[in-house]
Design a protein around this motif. Structure first.
Motif, PDB file in Angstrom:
ATOM      1  N   VAL A  17       0.816  -1.207   0.000  1.00 15.07           N
ATOM      2  CA  VAL A  17       0.000   0.000   0.000  1.00 15.07           C
ATOM      3  C   VAL A  17       0.852   1.260   0.000  1.00 15.07           C
ATOM      4  CG1 VAL A  17      -1.953  -1.119   1.118  1.00 15.07           C
ATOM      5  CG2 VAL A  17      -0.158  -0.082   2.528  1.00 15.07           C
ATOM      6  N   SER A  18       2.161   1.088   0.113  1.00 16.66           N
ATOM      7  CA  SER A  18       3.046   2.251   0.187  1.00 16.66           C
ATOM      8  C   SER A  18       4.289   1.997  -0.652  1.00 16.66           C
ATOM      9  CB  SER A  18       3.445   2.541   1.635  1.00 16.66           C
ATOM     10  OG  SER A  18       4.461   3.530   1.684  1.00 16.66           O
ATOM     11  N   PHE A  19       4.619   2.966  -1.513  1.00 19.24           N
ATOM     12  CA  PHE A  19       5.826   2.858  -2.316  1.00 19.24           C
ATOM     13  C   PHE A  19       7.071   3.024  -1.460  1.00 19.24           C
ATOM     14  CE2 PHE A  19       8.636   4.134  -5.930  1.00 19.24           C
ATOM     15  CZ  PHE A  19       8.392   3.026  -6.727  1.00 19.24           C
ATOM     16  N   ASP A  20       6.911   3.578  -0.255  1.00 14.39           N
ATOM     17  CA  ASP A  20       8.052   3.765   0.647  1.00 14.39           C
ATOM     18  C   ASP A  20       8.702   2.433   1.010  1.00 14.39           C
ATOM     19  OD1 ASP A  20       7.636   6.471   0.621  1.00 14.39           O
ATOM     20  OD2 ASP A  20       6.555   6.524   2.535  1.00 14.39           O
ATOM     21  N   SER A  21       7.897   1.383   1.151  1.00 15.43           N
ATOM     22  CA  SER A  21       8.455   0.087   1.515  1.00 15.43           C
ATOM     23  C   SER A  21       9.301  -0.477   0.380  1.00 15.43           C
ATOM     24  CB  SER A  21       7.331  -0.888   1.885  1.00 15.43           C
ATOM     25  OG  SER A  21       6.472  -1.117   0.777  1.00 15.43           O
ATOM     26  N   VAL A  22       8.892  -0.224  -0.861  1.00 14.55           N
ATOM     27  CA  VAL A  22       9.680  -0.683  -2.008  1.00 14.55           C
ATOM     28  C   VAL A  22      11.012   0.059  -2.044  1.00 14.55           C
ATOM     29  CG1 VAL A  22       9.701  -1.017  -4.499  1.00 14.55           C
ATOM     30  CG2 VAL A  22       7.539  -1.146  -3.254  1.00 14.55           C
ATOM     31  N   GLN A  23      10.977   1.360  -1.777  1.00  7.50           N
ATOM     32  CA  GLN A  23      12.215   2.120  -1.725  1.00  7.50           C
ATOM     33  C   GLN A  23      13.098   1.661  -0.575  1.00  7.50           C
ATOM     34  OE1 GLN A  23      10.963   6.299  -1.750  1.00  7.50           O
ATOM     35  NE2 GLN A  23      11.503   6.378  -3.916  1.00  7.50           N
ATOM     36  N   ALA A  24      12.491   1.286   0.552  1.00  9.73           N
ATOM     37  CA  ALA A  24      13.279   0.771   1.679  1.00  9.73           C
ATOM     38  C   ALA A  24      13.980  -0.525   1.299  1.00  9.73           C
ATOM     39  CB  ALA A  24      12.375   0.555   2.891  1.00  9.73           C
ATOM     40  N   LEU A  25      13.299  -1.381   0.528  1.00 13.89           N
ATOM     41  CA  LEU A  25      13.911  -2.624   0.058  1.00 13.89           C
ATOM     42  C   LEU A  25      15.124  -2.316  -0.818  1.00 13.89           C
ATOM     43  CD1 LEU A  25      13.948  -5.698  -0.515  1.00 13.89           C
ATOM     44  CD2 LEU A  25      12.276  -5.270  -2.334  1.00 13.89           C
ATOM     45  N   VAL A  26      14.948  -1.377  -1.740  1.00 14.46           N
ATOM     46  CA  VAL A  26      16.038  -1.031  -2.652  1.00 14.46           C
ATOM     47  C   VAL A  26      17.196  -0.391  -1.898  1.00 14.46           C
ATOM     48  CG1 VAL A  26      16.686   0.452  -4.589  1.00 14.46           C
ATOM     49  CG2 VAL A  26      14.534  -0.818  -4.654  1.00 14.46           C
ATOM     50  N   LYS A  27      16.908   0.625  -1.090  1.00 15.44           N
ATOM     51  CA  LYS A  27      17.968   1.364  -0.408  1.00 15.44           C
ATOM     52  C   LYS A  27      18.642   0.543   0.690  1.00 15.44           C
ATOM     53  CE  LYS A  27      15.804   5.906  -1.108  1.00 15.44           C
ATOM     54  NZ  LYS A  27      15.224   7.102  -0.427  1.00 15.44           N
ATOM     55  N   GLY A  28      17.853  -0.297   1.358  1.00 14.26           N
ATOM     56  CA  GLY A  28      18.401  -1.029   2.501  1.00 14.26           C
ATOM     57  C   GLY A  28      19.064  -2.340   2.159  1.00 14.26           C
ATOM     58  N   TYR A  29      18.676  -2.962   1.020  1.00 17.50           N
ATOM     59  CA  TYR A  29      19.168  -4.308   0.714  1.00 17.50           C
ATOM     60  C   TYR A  29      19.742  -4.482  -0.689  1.00 17.50           C
ATOM     61  CZ  TYR A  29      17.020  -6.049   5.014  1.00 17.50           C
ATOM     62  OH  TYR A  29      16.688  -6.290   6.328  1.00 17.50           O
ATOM     63  N   LEU A  30      19.242  -3.756  -1.681  1.00 21.84           N
ATOM     64  CA  LEU A  30      19.623  -4.055  -3.058  1.00 21.84           C
ATOM     65  C   LEU A  30      20.785  -3.219  -3.570  1.00 21.84           C
ATOM     66  CD1 LEU A  30      16.139  -4.591  -4.755  1.00 21.84           C
ATOM     67  CD2 LEU A  30      17.664  -6.263  -3.677  1.00 21.84           C
ATOM     68  N   LEU A  31      20.907  -1.985  -3.134  1.00 15.95           N
ATOM     69  CA  LEU A  31      22.012  -1.163  -3.590  1.00 15.95           C
ATOM     70  C   LEU A  31      23.331  -1.697  -3.027  1.00 15.95           C
ATOM     71  CD1 LEU A  31      20.546   2.458  -3.302  1.00 15.95           C
ATOM     72  CD2 LEU A  31      20.600   0.937  -5.291  1.00 15.95           C
ATOM     73  N   PRO A  32      24.439  -1.447  -3.703  1.00 19.57           N
ATOM     74  CA  PRO A  32      25.726  -1.979  -3.240  1.00 19.57           C
ATOM     75  C   PRO A  32      26.246  -1.231  -2.013  1.00 19.57           C
ATOM     76  CG  PRO A  32      26.060  -0.578  -5.144  1.00 19.57           C
ATOM     77  CD  PRO A  32      24.574  -0.703  -4.981  1.00 19.57           C
ATOM     78  N   LYS A  33      26.960  -1.971  -1.176  1.00 17.92           N
ATOM     79  CA  LYS A  33      27.630  -1.321  -0.047  1.00 17.92           C
ATOM     80  C   LYS A  33      28.778  -0.445  -0.534  1.00 17.92           C
ATOM     81  CE  LYS A  33      26.647  -5.050   3.253  1.00 17.92           C
ATOM     82  NZ  LYS A  33      27.235  -6.076   4.164  1.00 17.92           N
ATOM     83  N   LYS A  34      29.417  -0.893  -1.607  1.00 20.34           N
ATOM     84  CA  LYS A  34      30.536  -0.153  -2.184  1.00 20.34           C
ATOM     85  C   LYS A  34      30.330  -0.089  -3.688  1.00 20.34           C
ATOM     86  CE  LYS A  34      35.599  -0.141  -2.532  1.00 20.34           C
ATOM     87  NZ  LYS A  34      36.851  -0.864  -2.171  1.00 20.34           N
ATOM     88  N   LEU A  35      30.425   1.108  -4.254  1.00 16.35           N
ATOM     89  CA  LEU A  35      30.189   1.287  -5.677  1.00 16.35           C
ATOM     90  C   LEU A  35      31.341   0.721  -6.499  1.00 16.35           C
ATOM     91  CD1 LEU A  35      28.761   4.923  -5.861  1.00 16.35           C
ATOM     92  CD2 LEU A  35      27.503   2.765  -5.959  1.00 16.35           C
ATOM     93  N   HIS A  36      31.011   0.307  -7.725  1.00 20.84           N
ATOM     94  CA  HIS A  36      32.005  -0.182  -8.667  1.00 20.84           C
ATOM     95  C   HIS A  36      32.968   0.957  -9.002  1.00 20.84           C
ATOM     96  CE1 HIS A  36      33.692  -1.748 -12.413  1.00 20.84           C
ATOM     97  NE2 HIS A  36      33.212  -2.935 -12.075  1.00 20.84           N
ATOM     98  N   PRO A  37      34.278   0.656  -9.169  1.00 23.51           N
ATOM     99  CA  PRO A  37      35.246   1.722  -9.495  1.00 23.51           C
ATOM    100  C   PRO A  37      34.881   2.532 -10.724  1.00 23.51           C
ATOM    101  CG  PRO A  37      36.393  -0.311  -8.915  1.00 23.51           C
ATOM    102  CD  PRO A  37      34.937  -0.646  -8.982  1.00 23.51           C
ATOM    103  N   MET A  38      34.115   1.948 -11.665  1.00 23.31           N
ATOM    104  CA  MET A  38      33.732   2.703 -12.848  1.00 23.31           C
ATOM    105  C   MET A  38      32.780   3.848 -12.522  1.00 23.31           C
ATOM    106  SD  MET A  38      35.470   1.501 -15.321  1.00 23.31           S
ATOM    107  CE  MET A  38      34.648   2.188 -16.747  1.00 23.31           C
ATOM    108  N   ASN A  39      32.273   3.888 -11.300  1.00 24.42           N
ATOM    109  CA  ASN A  39      31.405   4.992 -10.878  1.00 24.42           C
ATOM    110  C   ASN A  39      32.185   6.103 -10.187  1.00 24.42           C
ATOM    111  OD1 ASN A  39      28.817   4.164 -11.745  1.00 24.42           O
ATOM    112  ND2 ASN A  39      28.662   2.723 -10.049  1.00 24.42           N
ATOM    113  N   ASP A  40      33.511   6.013 -10.165  1.00 25.42           N
ATOM    114  CA  ASP A  40      34.308   7.024  -9.463  1.00 25.42           C
ATOM    115  C   ASP A  40      34.106   8.422 -10.030  1.00 25.42           C
ATOM    116  OD1 ASP A  40      35.296   5.109  -7.796  1.00 25.42           O
ATOM    117  OD2 ASP A  40      37.259   4.930  -8.779  1.00 25.42           O
ATOM    118  N   GLY A  41      33.749   8.505 -11.318  1.00 24.25           N
ATOM    119  CA  GLY A  41      33.579   9.815 -11.933  1.00 24.25           C
ATOM    120  C   GLY A  41      32.269  10.501 -11.612  1.00 24.25           C
TER     121      GLY A  41
END
Length: 359
Positions: free
Chosen positions: A162-186
């Motif tokens: 019922v809330s898009f906030d929970s989907v964002q919590a899933l993405v931000k809390g679990y799916l995004l990387p703890k450390k970005l790939h070096p190709m994202n340094d720029g």
């Protein structure tokens, strides 16, 4: 001002400097992840069955199974796979269009898919639907969906719809990387911050637990390709029939049911000691229709062998292609029991750290 075009521009410039050639080293870096040629325990072919099994199904005219291609490496690189528990065993050809677009797959692809706010070409998120039912909440008035996160081996039983906030919590809390790939340094600091995991969001999702069951996932997406739709239910039935004979309790129903006092529904075997457990289900498209039956086996980090020692493939996901019913007994024996990879059927694998494996 939108920041997304700036990010895409930086990624294009970074990608243009890269080569797609595989160099002859033990480890190869691609635009999404690290591919490792690791020494795995292997057997060349699946052993012949010793018991009766279902016949190999016939395929529709013009849709043959490719029996000749080398399957090694035929796996799309991914950092995390989100398995959505839909309680169904078939879906629209494009799963985000199921139920007229009102579904969790569509919500997630809006965020992490191509062009999404959290899209990162160096951290691919695979989103698939599965036939497992969602957990049953003690609040039946609240509509929730369950998801498995693999190979991090997390189970999120109650994701409010019922809330898009929970989907964002899933993405931000679990799916995004703890450390970005070096190709994202720029990228700019604000972009790096947006694409990085924020573990504080994990507290917004209730009841998250570690996965301790072996998961056998079979592509059965008939609306996408008839070959998978034919193989899916036949292989599911064969795995469910043969796993108990190898000492695995095949669990049925939702992983959590808060409407009853028992912590989990009973399986198919009864042991004095707690048996090893497995769940078998069908999933949506994972690529490679012509290599059906396609099977992914996720072996949890806590899995032990029959001697009580750590399983050689604990914490791994193993992808197989061209699995016929006659191979199920051998897959259970060699991979799930003994921890061996069957080279003739091996498409690739993934470790708990997200490394893609090849032979």
């Amino acid at each position: 001002m939108s920041l997304r075009p700036l990010a895409r521009g930086a990624w294009r410039r970074a990608t243009s400097r890269r080569s797609n050639l595989i160099v002859p080293l033990a480890t190869t870096t691609t635009t999404t992840t690290t591919i490792t040629r690791r020494c795995l325990n292997t057997v060349p072919k699946c052993p012949e069955p010793t018991c009766d099994c279902a016949d190999t199904p016939s395929m529709p005219w013009g849709q043959k199974i490719d029996k000749n291609a080398n399957l090694n490496g035929l796996i799309a690189a991914y950092a995390q796979q989100v398995l959505i528990c839909t309680g169904k065993d078939d879906w629209a050809s494009r799963i985000e269009e199921d139920n007229s677009g009102d579904n969790l797959a569509a919500d997630l692809k809006e965020l992490v898919g191509r062009g999404g706010m959290f899209s990162d070409p160096y951290h691919n998120i695979s989103i698939v639907n599965g036939s497992f039912p969602s957990a049953i909440s003690k609040r039946p008035d609240l509509q929730t969906t369950s998801v498995y996160l693999l190979p991090s081996f997390k189970y999120i039983p109650f994701l409010p719809r019922v809330s898009f906030d929970s989907v964002q919590a899933l993405v931000k809390g679990y799916l995004l990387p703890k450390k970005l790939h070096p190709m994202n340094d720029g990228l700019s600091p604000i972009h790096k911050d947006r694409l990085s995991r924020k573990e504080t969001y994990q507290s917004l999702l209730y009841g998250v637990r570690d996965v301790e069951d072996v998961l056998v996932l079979i592509c059965g997406h008939g609306e996408r390709d008839r070959r998978c739709g034919i193989y899916g239910p036949i292989l599911q039935e064969e795995f469910e029939r043969q796993l108990p004979q190898s000492g695995f309790d095949v669990l049925q129903g939702p992983a959590i049911d808060e409407s009853v006092s028992a912590p989990r529904l009973s399986g198919t075997t009864s042991e004095v000691e707690t048996p090893r457990t497995a769940r078998v289900g069908q999933i949506s498209h994972i690529g490679g229709h012509k290599y059906a039956g396609n099977v992914i086996i996720y072996l949890p980090p806590t899995l032990q062998n029959s001697a009580g020692n750590p399983h050689p493939l604990a914490g791994h996901g193993i992808w197989y292609g061209r699995i016929d019913p006659k191979h199920v007994e051998g897959v259970i024996k060699e991979t799930i029991i003994n921890g061996n990879v069957i080279a003739d059927h091996f498409r690739g694998g993934i470790t708990q750290d997200g490394e893609i494996l090849r032979l």
